[in-house]
Design a protein around this motif. Structure first.
Motif, short mmCIF file in Angstrom:
data_model
loop_
_atom_site.label_atom_id
_atom_site.label_comp_id
_atom_site.label_asym_id
_atom_site.label_seq_id
_atom_site.Cartn_x
_atom_site.Cartn_y
_atom_site.Cartn_z
N SER A 56 22.06 104.49 42.61
CA SER A 56 21.68 103.17 42.11
C SER A 56 20.91 103.24 40.80
N PHE A 57 20.33 104.40 40.46
CA PHE A 57 19.58 104.56 39.22
C PHE A 57 20.38 105.27 38.13
N ARG A 58 21.67 105.45 38.39
CA ARG A 58 22.51 106.13 37.41
C ARG A 58 23.74 105.30 37.12
N ASP A 59 24.46 105.67 36.09
CA ASP A 59 25.69 104.98 35.70
C ASP A 59 26.82 105.99 35.64
N ASN A 60 28.04 105.49 35.80
CA ASN A 60 29.24 106.34 35.79
C ASN A 60 29.21 107.38 36.90
N VAL A 61 28.79 106.98 38.09
CA VAL A 61 28.72 107.92 39.19
C VAL A 61 30.07 107.97 39.91
N ILE A 62 30.36 109.11 40.49
CA ILE A 62 31.54 109.40 41.33
C ILE A 62 32.82 109.41 40.52
N VAL A 63 33.11 108.33 39.78
CA VAL A 63 34.39 108.24 39.07
C VAL A 63 34.41 109.12 37.82
N GLN A 64 33.26 109.48 37.31
CA GLN A 64 33.20 110.35 36.14
C GLN A 64 32.33 111.57 36.45
N GLU A 65 32.62 112.64 35.75
CA GLU A 65 31.96 113.90 36.05
C GLU A 65 30.48 113.87 35.67
N MET A 268 29.76 87.51 51.57
CA MET A 268 28.51 87.97 52.15
C MET A 268 28.03 89.21 51.38
N LEU A 269 26.80 89.60 51.63
CA LEU A 269 26.28 90.80 50.98
C LEU A 269 27.10 92.03 51.33
N SER A 270 27.59 92.09 52.56
CA SER A 270 28.40 93.24 52.98
C SER A 270 29.73 93.27 52.24
N THR A 271 30.42 92.13 52.15
CA THR A 271 31.71 92.10 51.46
C THR A 271 31.54 92.26 49.96
N PHE A 272 30.45 91.74 49.40
CA PHE A 272 30.20 91.92 47.97
C PHE A 272 30.03 93.39 47.64
N THR A 273 29.23 94.09 48.45
CA THR A 273 29.01 95.52 48.22
C THR A 273 30.30 96.30 48.37
N TYR A 274 31.09 95.97 49.36
CA TYR A 274 32.36 96.66 49.59
C TYR A 274 33.31 96.47 48.40
N LYS A 275 33.40 95.25 47.91
CA LYS A 275 34.30 94.98 46.78
C LYS A 275 33.83 95.69 45.51
N GLN A 276 32.52 95.73 45.30
CA GLN A 276 32.01 96.43 44.14
C GLN A 276 32.40 97.91 44.17
N ALA A 277 32.38 98.49 45.34
CA ALA A 277 32.66 99.93 45.45
C ALA A 277 34.15 100.22 45.46
N PHE A 278 34.93 99.50 46.26
CA PHE A 278 36.30 99.91 46.53
C PHE A 278 37.36 98.99 45.92
N SER A 279 36.93 97.92 45.28
CA SER A 279 37.87 97.09 44.53
C SER A 279 37.62 97.19 43.03
N GLU A 280 36.34 97.14 42.64
CA GLU A 280 35.97 97.24 41.23
C GLU A 280 35.65 98.68 40.82
N TYR A 281 35.44 99.55 41.79
CA TYR A 281 35.06 100.95 41.54
C TYR A 281 33.76 101.05 40.73
N GLU A 282 32.89 100.07 40.93
CA GLU A 282 31.57 100.10 40.32
C GLU A 282 30.58 100.64 41.36
N PHE A 283 30.60 101.94 41.54
CA PHE A 283 29.80 102.54 42.60
C PHE A 283 28.30 102.47 42.31
N ALA A 284 27.93 102.41 41.05
CA ALA A 284 26.52 102.32 40.71
C ALA A 284 25.94 100.97 41.12
N THR A 285 26.63 99.89 40.75
CA THR A 285 26.15 98.57 41.14
C THR A 285 26.30 98.35 42.64
N ALA A 286 27.33 98.94 43.24
CA ALA A 286 27.46 98.85 44.70
C ALA A 286 26.30 99.54 45.38
N SER A 287 25.87 100.66 44.84
CA SER A 287 24.71 101.36 45.41
C SER A 287 23.45 100.53 45.27
#
Length: 311
Positions: A56-65, A268-287
């Motif tokens: 949550s305190f970093r950017d470009n996590v998981i999808v980039q090296e 909901m907060l749960s579906t918003f977090t899920y979409k951020q991670a697995f639909s938008e691939y924004e794992f940092a904001t999802a975290s």
């Protein structure tokens, strides 16, 4: 005499050492039994939480090296996102209405099943009927109510027959009804938990209290307010806080009925977090969103633990 003293001390030393080792072994045995569970908790809960907080305190996590430190930028992005604010509002409405309805329905049905006016066979039949929603899985509940609330489903047919509506309503696709439809389904699925717990609590109230209140000339409502509710207060508080925590994490029901739509009206907060991670691939904001949800849940957990200590 001078020669026997050292022998006595020499013989006593191993005995003392053995007793200390035996005592240490007995003290370590409980931790040996707890170690597998503690290891699972650390691996499956503590480590993931620490990783998510770090993401949550970093950017470009998981999808980039190579990720970069972003500070609180992800939190600022999430807290200013209109979709997140809508999800927060929807979640507040969803959990507050669901918890209140669970409490009212659960208490009403529990008091009915605890009433001496019903016979044993009648109570058994009602218990089976009322407990059925608790036996179904979320997937089955979602499928059943999608069929029932379909424009050509049973609910619309009955309402049209009674003249309540003129044409079939798509309850899960209409922005004006979607949130209330999923809330109704969640209420239907969750009230048996309250009913069973409150029924057990009602059966534990001493009958002498009601007899004493009746001798004082109180009616049924006064006995309910001054005898039943005070006796049920600890159970009600504990269950309400637990229900708030569980309902705030509801994901499967929302995802399998509306998917957060239409137009984010059931997001909901749960579906918003899920979409951020697995639909938008924004794992940092999802975290960051997950950490916010964790903090909100910890607040509810604090009140739950506090209520337990008061008991």
């Amino acid at each position: 005499m001078t020669l026997t003293a050292p022998e006595t001390s020499t013989r006593a030393a191993p005995s003392t050492t053995g007793r200390s080792r035996s005592t240490l072994t007995r003290r370590l045995v409980p931790y040996g039994y707890l170690f597998p569970t503690m290891l699972l908790v650390v691996v499956l809960m503590v480590v993931p939480i620490v990783m998510v907080v770090g993401y949550s305190f970093r950017d470009n996590v998981i999808v980039q090296e190579n990720s970069v430190f972003a500070g609180f930028a992800n939190y600022a992005t999430v807290l200013t996102d209109p979709a997140f604010l809508a999800a927060l509002k929807n979640t507040a409405v969803f959990i507050s209405v669901s918890t209140a309805a669970h409490l009212v329905l659960g208490l009403a049905f529990a008091m009915m099943l605890n009433s001496p006016l019903l016979g044993g066979v009648t109570k058994a039949i009602f218990r089976i009927v009322y407990i059925l929603p608790w036996l179904f899985t979320i997937a089955v509940i979602a499928v059943i109510w999608r069929l029932l609330l379909d424009p050509a489903g049973v609910v619309n047919h009955v309402l049209q027959t009674l003249g309540v509506i003129q044409s079939g309503v798509n309850w899960f696709s209409d922005p004006g009804t979607a949130l209330w439809a999923v809330t109704f389904v969640n209420i239907w699925a969750g009230y048996p938990f309250f009913m069973i717990s409150l029924l057990a609590a009602l059966q534990g109230i001493p009958g002498d209290l009601y007899e004493a209140a009746a001798v004082d000339g109180t009616n049924w409502f006064q006995r309910f307010v001054h005898v039943t509710l005070p006796q049920l207060r600890p159970v009600i508080i504990s269950m309400a806080v637990l229900d708030l925590i569980w309902t705030s994490h509801q994901f499967a029901l929302i995802w399998m009925t509306t998917g957060g739509g239409p137009l984010n009206t059931t997001e909901m907060l749960s579906t918003f977090t899920y979409k951020q991670a697995f639909s938008e691939y924004e794992f940092a904001t999802a975290s960051a969103a997950a950490v916010i949800v964790l903090l909100l849940t910890m607040v509810l957990a604090f009140f739950y633990v506090r209520s337990q200590r008061e008991r």
